[in-house]
Every structure is written in C-alpha cells, then in structure tokens.
Design an enzyme around this catalytic site. Sequence first.
Site, PDB file in Angstrom:
ATOM      1  N   TYR A   1       0.838  -1.198   0.000  1.00 44.20           N
ATOM      2  CA  TYR A   1       0.000   0.000   0.000  1.00 44.20           C
ATOM      3  C   TYR A   1       0.875   1.250   0.000  1.00 44.20           C
ATOM      4  O   TYR A   1       0.654   2.175  -0.784  1.00 44.20           O
ATOM      5  CB  TYR A   1      -0.930  -0.010   1.216  1.00 44.20           C
ATOM      6  CG  TYR A   1      -1.899   1.145   1.225  1.00 44.20           C
ATOM      7  CD1 TYR A   1      -3.125   1.055   0.585  1.00 44.20           C
ATOM      8  CD2 TYR A   1      -1.582   2.335   1.874  1.00 44.20           C
ATOM      9  CE1 TYR A   1      -4.016   2.125   0.582  1.00 44.20           C
ATOM     10  CE2 TYR A   1      -2.470   3.403   1.881  1.00 44.20           C
ATOM     11  CZ  TYR A   1      -3.676   3.284   1.232  1.00 44.20           C
ATOM     12  OH  TYR A   1      -4.558   4.343   1.225  1.00 44.20           O
TER      13      TYR A   1
ATOM     14  N   TYR B   1      -3.591  16.269   1.737  1.00 38.46           N
ATOM     15  CA  TYR B   1      -4.111  14.905   1.798  1.00 38.46           C
ATOM     16  C   TYR B   1      -3.089  14.030   2.507  1.00 38.46           C
ATOM     17  O   TYR B   1      -1.939  13.939   2.082  1.00 38.46           O
ATOM     18  CB  TYR B   1      -4.367  14.394   0.379  1.00 38.46           C
ATOM     19  CG  TYR B   1      -5.241  13.176   0.256  1.00 38.46           C
ATOM     20  CD1 TYR B   1      -5.589  12.397   1.345  1.00 38.46           C
ATOM     21  CD2 TYR B   1      -5.720  12.795  -0.985  1.00 38.46           C
ATOM     22  CE1 TYR B   1      -6.397  11.284   1.205  1.00 38.46           C
ATOM     23  CE2 TYR B   1      -6.526  11.688  -1.141  1.00 38.46           C
ATOM     24  CZ  TYR B   1      -6.867  10.929  -0.039  1.00 38.46           C
ATOM     25  OH  TYR B   1      -7.659   9.824  -0.185  1.00 38.46           O
TER      26      TYR B   1
ATOM     27  N   HIS C   1       1.395   4.156  -3.063  1.00 38.06           N
ATOM     28  CA  HIS C   1       1.179   5.587  -2.847  1.00 38.06           C
ATOM     29  C   HIS C   1       2.464   6.393  -3.016  1.00 38.06           C
ATOM     30  O   HIS C   1       2.415   7.543  -3.451  1.00 38.06           O
ATOM     31  CB  HIS C   1       0.509   5.841  -1.495  1.00 38.06           C
ATOM     32  CG  HIS C   1      -0.953   5.565  -1.539  1.00 38.06           C
ATOM     33  ND1 HIS C   1      -1.468   4.287  -1.495  1.00 38.06           N
ATOM     34  CD2 HIS C   1      -2.004   6.400  -1.680  1.00 38.06           C
ATOM     35  CE1 HIS C   1      -2.780   4.356  -1.603  1.00 38.06           C
ATOM     36  NE2 HIS C   1      -3.137   5.628  -1.714  1.00 38.06           N
TER      37      HIS C   1
ATOM     38  N   TRP D   1      -8.851   2.723  -8.299  1.00 34.34           N
ATOM     39  CA  TRP D   1      -9.595   1.831  -7.410  1.00 34.34           C
ATOM     40  C   TRP D   1      -9.407   0.373  -7.811  1.00 34.34           C
ATOM     41  O   TRP D   1      -9.213  -0.486  -6.959  1.00 34.34           O
ATOM     42  CB  TRP D   1     -11.073   2.155  -7.445  1.00 34.34           C
ATOM     43  CG  TRP D   1     -11.477   3.414  -6.754  1.00 34.34           C
ATOM     44  CD1 TRP D   1     -10.729   4.192  -5.900  1.00 34.34           C
ATOM     45  CD2 TRP D   1     -12.742   4.046  -6.849  1.00 34.34           C
ATOM     46  NE1 TRP D   1     -11.458   5.260  -5.467  1.00 34.34           N
ATOM     47  CE2 TRP D   1     -12.704   5.197  -6.032  1.00 34.34           C
ATOM     48  CE3 TRP D   1     -13.910   3.752  -7.549  1.00 34.34           C
ATOM     49  CZ2 TRP D   1     -13.799   6.048  -5.905  1.00 34.34           C
ATOM     50  CZ3 TRP D   1     -14.989   4.598  -7.420  1.00 34.34           C
ATOM     51  CH2 TRP D   1     -14.940   5.729  -6.603  1.00 34.34           C
TER      52      TRP D   1
END
Length: 104
Positions: free
Chosen positions: A18, A41, A22, A77
């Site tokens: 993950y 963010y 990112h 997604w």
Amino acid sequence: MERVASIMYLYPGNQEEYKKRHDELWPEMKEALKAHGASNYSIFLEEKTDTLFAYVEVENKAVYDKIAETEICQKWWEYMAPIMKSNPNHSPVAVDLKEVFYLA
C-alpha cells in the site's frame, strides 16, 4: 475549505505494498485530486489492525466527490482493490468520520 476524514481497511500483509503504491502515485491521479480541489491529503496507518485513516482538505466536497466519476480514479480503485477491502465497483470500503473538534 472543508475537512474530510475517513477510515479504510487493508487486507493483512499489504502494508508495504500500500505504501509503495502511494509512494509511486500516478501523476494523472495526483492531477485529478488537485483538479477536484484536494489539498493537504494524508493517509495514516494503524499497523496492528491494518486500518487506514485518511484526511483531506477540499475546496468543495460536492466537487471533490465527482472524482469518483473519472476514468483515472476508477482505474486507481481497480488497481488498489486486491490489497484493501473494496466495494463491488472497486471503490474502497470507507467509513466517513464526523468532525467533533477543530483547533485553528
């Protein structure tokens, strides 16, 4: 500016993947986020439970929510779905959090 927070859930064993994905966030996805008013963010990980806490500031939540309709967001997604709990449309399972305190 609106502050938006939510929690999401990784599948066990995917913390490093993950973070890697990112760290290598696609430029097109960064552009889409900014184009939809996102700033500041951050995503935090609670390592023991594989729970993610996301925080983003948006100019207008209704405009920001339209990112879900973009091809790049839907592609992102789909890319992330194998490593985190996802809905049938591949969007992450997310629980929106209610703000109860803010110190400016």
